[in-house]
Scaffold this motif. Sequence first.
Motif, mmCIF file in Angstrom:
data_model
loop_
_atom_site.group_PDB
_atom_site.id
_atom_site.type_symbol
_atom_site.label_atom_id
_atom_site.label_comp_id
_atom_site.label_asym_id
_atom_site.label_seq_id
_atom_site.Cartn_x
_atom_site.Cartn_y
_atom_site.Cartn_z
ATOM 1 N N CYS A 258 0.840 -1.209 0.000
ATOM 2 C CA CYS A 258 0.000 0.000 0.000
ATOM 3 C C CYS A 258 0.873 1.256 0.000
ATOM 4 O O CYS A 258 0.530 2.260 -0.632
ATOM 5 C CB CYS A 258 -0.931 0.019 1.211
ATOM 6 N N HIS A 259 2.008 1.207 0.715
ATOM 7 C CA HIS A 259 2.877 2.381 0.777
ATOM 8 C C HIS A 259 3.454 2.697 -0.602
ATOM 9 O O HIS A 259 3.446 3.846 -1.050
ATOM 10 C CB HIS A 259 4.005 2.155 1.797
ATOM 11 N N ARG A 260 3.908 1.650 -1.296
ATOM 12 C CA ARG A 260 4.425 1.859 -2.661
ATOM 13 C C ARG A 260 3.322 2.376 -3.582
ATOM 14 O O ARG A 260 3.534 3.251 -4.411
ATOM 15 C CB ARG A 260 4.983 0.539 -3.231
ATOM 16 N N LYS A 261 2.139 1.798 -3.394
ATOM 17 C CA LYS A 261 0.995 2.210 -4.213
ATOM 18 C C LYS A 261 0.710 3.705 -4.024
ATOM 19 O O LYS A 261 0.430 4.436 -4.981
ATOM 20 C CB LYS A 261 -0.227 1.369 -3.821
ATOM 21 N N ALA A 262 0.802 4.162 -2.766
ATOM 22 C CA ALA A 262 0.524 5.570 -2.466
ATOM 23 C C ALA A 262 1.532 6.508 -3.145
ATOM 24 O O ALA A 262 1.245 7.665 -3.404
ATOM 25 C CB ALA A 262 0.536 5.801 -0.959
ATOM 26 N N TYR A 264 3.743 5.360 -6.039
ATOM 27 C CA TYR A 264 4.138 5.063 -7.420
ATOM 28 C C TYR A 264 3.026 4.624 -8.359
ATOM 29 O O TYR A 264 3.251 4.541 -9.558
ATOM 30 C CB TYR A 264 5.239 3.997 -7.432
ATOM 31 N N SER A 265 1.854 4.306 -7.836
ATOM 32 C CA SER A 265 0.843 3.775 -8.758
ATOM 33 C C SER A 265 0.316 4.884 -9.664
ATOM 34 O O SER A 265 0.431 6.073 -9.348
ATOM 35 C CB SER A 265 -0.317 3.156 -7.980
ATOM 36 N N LEU A 266 -0.235 4.477 -10.802
ATOM 37 C CA LEU A 266 -0.781 5.456 -11.744
ATOM 38 C C LEU A 266 -1.880 6.287 -11.099
ATOM 39 O O LEU A 266 -2.024 7.464 -11.385
ATOM 40 C CB LEU A 266 -1.349 4.723 -12.976
ATOM 41 N N ASP A 267 -2.636 5.643 -10.225
ATOM 42 C CA ASP A 267 -3.745 6.364 -9.575
ATOM 43 C C ASP A 267 -3.387 6.766 -8.138
ATOM 44 O O ASP A 267 -4.236 6.782 -7.259
ATOM 45 C CB ASP A 267 -5.024 5.513 -9.603
ATOM 46 N N HIS A 268 -2.098 7.112 -7.935
ATOM 47 C CA HIS A 268 -1.692 7.383 -6.549
ATOM 48 C C HIS A 268 -2.407 8.584 -5.917
ATOM 49 O O HIS A 268 -2.654 8.597 -4.719
ATOM 50 C CB HIS A 268 -0.160 7.527 -6.433
ATOM 51 N N LEU A 269 -2.771 9.571 -6.747
ATOM 52 C CA LEU A 269 -3.467 10.733 -6.175
ATOM 53 C C LEU A 269 -4.843 10.318 -5.643
ATOM 54 O O LEU A 269 -5.246 10.697 -4.543
ATOM 55 C CB LEU A 269 -3.611 11.845 -7.216
ATOM 56 N N GLU A 270 -5.518 9.507 -6.451
ATOM 57 C CA GLU A 270 -6.832 9.024 -6.044
ATOM 58 C C GLU A 270 -6.714 8.125 -4.811
ATOM 59 O O GLU A 270 -7.508 8.223 -3.867
ATOM 60 C CB GLU A 270 -7.411 8.233 -7.219
#
Length: 288
Positions: A258-262, A264-270
């Motif tokens: 979840c931390h990486r997702k927050a 680096y993910s494409l939808d990290h802002l969302e």
Amino acid sequence: MNSKKAELFKVGEVYNRMSDIHNKYDGQQQGGISTPAEFPYIFIFTGTTGGDYGYRDGYDNEGVFNYTGEGQIGDMKMTKGNLAIRDHQKNRKEIYLFEKFLSGYRFVGLCNYIDNRIEKLKDRNGELRDAIVFRLDIVNAQNIDTAQNLHANIVEAPKSTYCTKPSKARSLQQLREIALSSTPTQASTQEKIQSIQNRSTAIKLYAKKRANGICEGCNETAPFETKSGPYLEVHHLTRLADGGADLPQNVIALCPICHRKAHYSLDHLEFNNQLINKVASIEADLNE
Ligand SMILES: [Zn+2]
């Protein structure tokens, strides 16, 4: 008395420098430090990346926010905006810190001056010169008493709170109190620095204690145990360089995925917005 009157800006909110700040309070429209003549405010602006013209704003190794003074060419002098920062307490002026965010500026918080030093940094022409670097204590919004007319009074914590060492053994409530404490302006420099470090440690311990071994993002159990308990990482939901306000609603304990997702993910802002809402509801439940 209108208790909202002194709440000029909301922490985390993005403002337009011209229409929201200078059209209302005047002050220099260019440069990093703006000192309106008619209001007891000092507005300071920082970029998110730093490094432009050798400016190096951000958190230092001790976790204290560093702000480079004004003057683009030659040695910086302790005059004008720089002097205004140094003497803001004596002159009863409040420092409002903004960071560049998209096309506007995000309000980070009120600051108290701690001290300053001279560093050799490049000026706009690439020449090394003496630059003034201020160390500032960013005050948690919750310590600002807005029931005043012109001055937002900073509510200072008792010594027993801001000098308390945070540790895992402390209760959620104790950690919250340390994290939210505000150091008196008359405390020694050493006490101020120590207290900033205590707050930063306390808020991380707080988030982990609140999570109680469960990722606050995906609700899965922490992936493994460490000597000091379940492994979770603490993420700041609004960021100023690598820090962010040490507020319970600004931190979340996440599993590594979840931390990486927050970040680096494409939808990290969302995803970050979802996390902000999630923490708000966790905190609301806690405070019931
Ligand atoms: Zn997770």
